[in-house]
Scaffold this active site. Structure first.
Site, short mmCIF file in Angstrom:
data_model
loop_
_atom_site.label_atom_id
_atom_site.label_comp_id
_atom_site.label_asym_id
_atom_site.label_seq_id
_atom_site.Cartn_x
_atom_site.Cartn_y
_atom_site.Cartn_z
N GLY A 1 0.39 -5.58 -0.08
CA GLY A 1 1.28 -6.40 0.74
C GLY A 1 0.56 -7.23 1.77
N SER B 1 -0.70 2.16 14.43
CA SER B 1 -0.62 3.43 13.68
C SER B 1 -2.01 3.96 13.32
CB SER B 1 0.24 3.22 12.44
OG SER B 1 0.48 4.43 11.77
N GLU C 1 6.69 9.83 1.87
CA GLU C 1 5.60 9.21 1.13
C GLU C 1 4.45 10.22 1.06
OE1 GLU C 1 5.56 4.54 1.66
OE2 GLU C 1 5.33 5.51 3.60
N ASP D 1 0.04 6.92 15.76
CA ASP D 1 1.29 6.82 16.52
C ASP D 1 2.22 7.99 16.24
OD1 ASP D 1 1.96 6.01 13.93
OD2 ASP D 1 3.43 4.54 14.59
N ARG E 1 0.07 -2.21 -8.51
CA ARG E 1 0.96 -2.99 -7.66
C ARG E 1 0.13 -3.86 -6.73
NH1 ARG E 1 1.14 -0.45 -2.56
NH2 ARG E 1 2.88 -1.80 -1.92
#
Length: 579
Positions: free
Chosen positions: A535, A91, A404, A312, A532
């Site tokens: 990931g 991406s 998003e 992408d 947060r």
């Protein structure tokens, strides 16, 4: 029976006819292990995890992952008795990276329960690969693979130099258990989602032309209702293809628009442009400035409507530069509000009673949420960060709009909603105004790629709405004004010390952190902040917004300091903004 698989060689494809393997399961699994040891040996011990973006790493670290994901795709196709997609892309990452993600039969992202199977399979040692395959089969209820060659794995890839060799590794994985693959070559991620859905619903392999025609025909029908220009709207767009597959595919797609939209394409991978380097949607959003271009006479002109896609082509953001040389970004929040407001208008005008909602993440700008709720009167739902969570939440509405802030999103219509729209579009008893709105809504549905966020589809939807309203890009931007915001990251020893709830808007650990954040936020007008864990790396992401740029910067700094102090910060401490 015989089956055909395709081996990609740069600039052409070679097709081989191969007889199905007539071997027992133990023999197959032995060969799976042997090929792994000989050709696709696990190259590093660090654990990797399948997430929203699948697996992504440096390209030279991806071959064994790709081989194993080919195996998993074959298992998934057998379980679902359907075609499965395997997309090779990283991406918006740099050209040196690559990645892989699987696509389920209806074009959805891989079922979340299978993310664990993907993670387990990729992280097991070469010697235990056969046991890992057997464990997955037992867990999902697969007893044998006798018919696996009937259910193909559809493969697509982006323009990275590493993609052809990695696609060969994926195909080896598919074939290792006797499966079959169809290699489409260069595709955008949304195109592969579309083609997987097409194969499983039409019982035939689709083509890029099927994709082009579906979107192009719907857009042309929407434009035939009036002139190409309308009030402040002109059909002229400057489009940055991120030097990737999106630029190449958009170039092929434009003839299907029959001149209804004039797109000046730049950064199509020609003239020495490097994928995602100083261009593309992620660059524009993060750097808050136009993409750089290689082509002559391609600079952004003042007040020109501009857009950028990512590597992408599943994200899109719009932007423009004012006559005073000020940069304005219209990101996923602006796109979502534009779409939701327009769909609400069509529902009211058609008389259709369908439940429409908009799904955001905590990163959505507070001004956009206020505008949606108070001005558009559209219900808002907040989901965890990650498009898979938004996509799932969107299914709870008749019409679910999700984006998003990075520009990745689409619109989902339930089966009953599409049936109601189809019925209304053909209802001769509706008033003229109701009939026009219902037919327009039907064409809007057709211009949307519901399987996944799609930059080309989203572009057509945005252009449809701006044309219908007669808006320039400045008119669109002036619907509401974003609050200034700041995104920071704090390096920590262990990101797992941060736990969150309420769609990641509140922390539950470490103790005292949320109370400290609340006290800091209270000091700033229109203040909002959340943190947060990343990931993929040991950092904590900090988001802050406030009434002024200075206050947003200060709020972000103070919250980052609290994270560093209470969550095990390492390395350099947050730096206080100077202005």
């Amino acid at each position: 029976m015989n089956f055909v698989y395709t081996l990609y060689i740069p600039n052409h494809y070679t097709h081989y006819v191969v007889k199905p393997l007539n071997k027992n399961m133990n023999s197959l699994l032995k060969e799976v292990v042997n090929l792994s040891k000989m050709k696709y040996c696990r190259s590093h011990e660090k654990k990797v995890q399948y997430g929203t973006a699948g697996f992504r790493r440096k390209a030279e670290e991806m071959d064994f992952i790709m081989y194993r994901m080919g195996i998993l795709a074959g298992l998934r196709s057998m379980l679902k008795k359907a075609g499965i997609g395997l997309m090779i892309t990283a991406s918006h990452n740099p050209e040196c990276d690559n990645g892989v993600k699987l696509i389920d039969p209806l074009g959805d992202m891989l079922e979340m329960s299978w993310e664990k199977h993907a993670t387990d399979l990729v992280n097991v040692s070469d010697s235990n690969l056969d046991s890992a395959v057997q464990n997955i089969m037992a867990a999902v209820g697969l007893k044998d693979l006798d018919d696996i060659a009937q259910y193909p794995v559809l493969i697509g890839m982006d323009t990275r130099r590493s993609s052809p060799s990695l696609s060969a590794a994926a195909e080896d994985g598919v074939r290792a258990l006797g499966g079959v693959s169809k290699h489409y070559g260069l595709l955008t991620t949304p195109q592969l989602h579309f083609l997987v859905h097409y194969y499983n619903t039409q019982k035939a392999f689709g083509t890029k032309e099927d994709y082009y025609k579906k979107l192009g025909d719907a857009f042309v029908q929407l434009r035939e209702a009036g002139d190409a220009s309308n009030s402040h709207y002109t059909p002229d767009v400057w489009a940055d293809g991120a030097n990737g597959v999106g630029g190449k595919e958009m170039k092929s797609f434009l003839p299907y628009l029959q001149g209804k939209l004039n797109v000046k394409l730049v950064n199509c991978g020609d003239n020495g442009g490097v994928l995602n380097h100083m261009c593309g949607a992620d660059f524009v959003k993060s750097q808050q400035k136009p993409s750089e271009v290689q082509e002559n006479d391609a600079a952004v002109q003042p007040c020109t409507r501009c857009l950028s896609v990512d590597g992408d082509c599943d994200r899109v953001v719009y932007f423009y530069v004012s006559k005073e040389s000020k940069f304005y970004l219209l990101d996923g929040d602006k796109i979502a509000t534009l779409i939701a407001g327009y769909l609400m208008e069509l529902l009211r005008e058609s008389g259709l009673k369908l439940y429409l909602g908009l799904i955001q993440t905590a990163y959505a700008n507070g001004s956009s949420t206020n505008y949606i709720v108070n001005e558009l009167k559209v219900p808002v739902s907040c989901a965890k960060t990650g498009v898979k969570y938004l996509h799932h939440e969107a299914k709870s509405f008749d019409i679910g709009v999700y984006f998003e802030a990075n520009g990745h999103g689409t619109v989902l219509f339930s089966g009953s909603a599409m049936a109601s729209i189809e019925e209304a579009a053909n209802d001769s008893e509706l008033s003229e105004d109701q009939s026009i709105a219902a037919k327009r809504l039907k064409n809007v549905v057709d211009v949307i790629n519901q399987t996944v966020g799609d930059a080309i589809s989203d572009m057509l939807l945005v252009e449809t709405i701006l044309h219908a309203r007669g808006w320039s890009i400045e008119d669109w931007n002036n619907a509401y004004t974003d609050l200034p915001n700041r995104l920071l990251k704090v390096q920590v020893k262990d990101r797992t010390v941060i736990s969150t709830t309420d769609a990641e808007r509140q922390t539950t650990s470490p103790e005292g952190l949320q109370d400290a954040i609340n006290k800091v936020v209270q000091k700033y007008k229109s203040g909002r902040s959340f943190v947060r864990p990343s990931g993929t790396e040991d950092v904590v992401r900090v988001y802050a917004e406030a009434d002024t740029r200075t206050n947003a910067d200060l709020l972000g700094y103070e919250v980052a300091c609290e994270v560093y102090k209470r969550a095990g910060g390492v390395g350099d401490k947050p730096v206080e903004p100077t202005s």
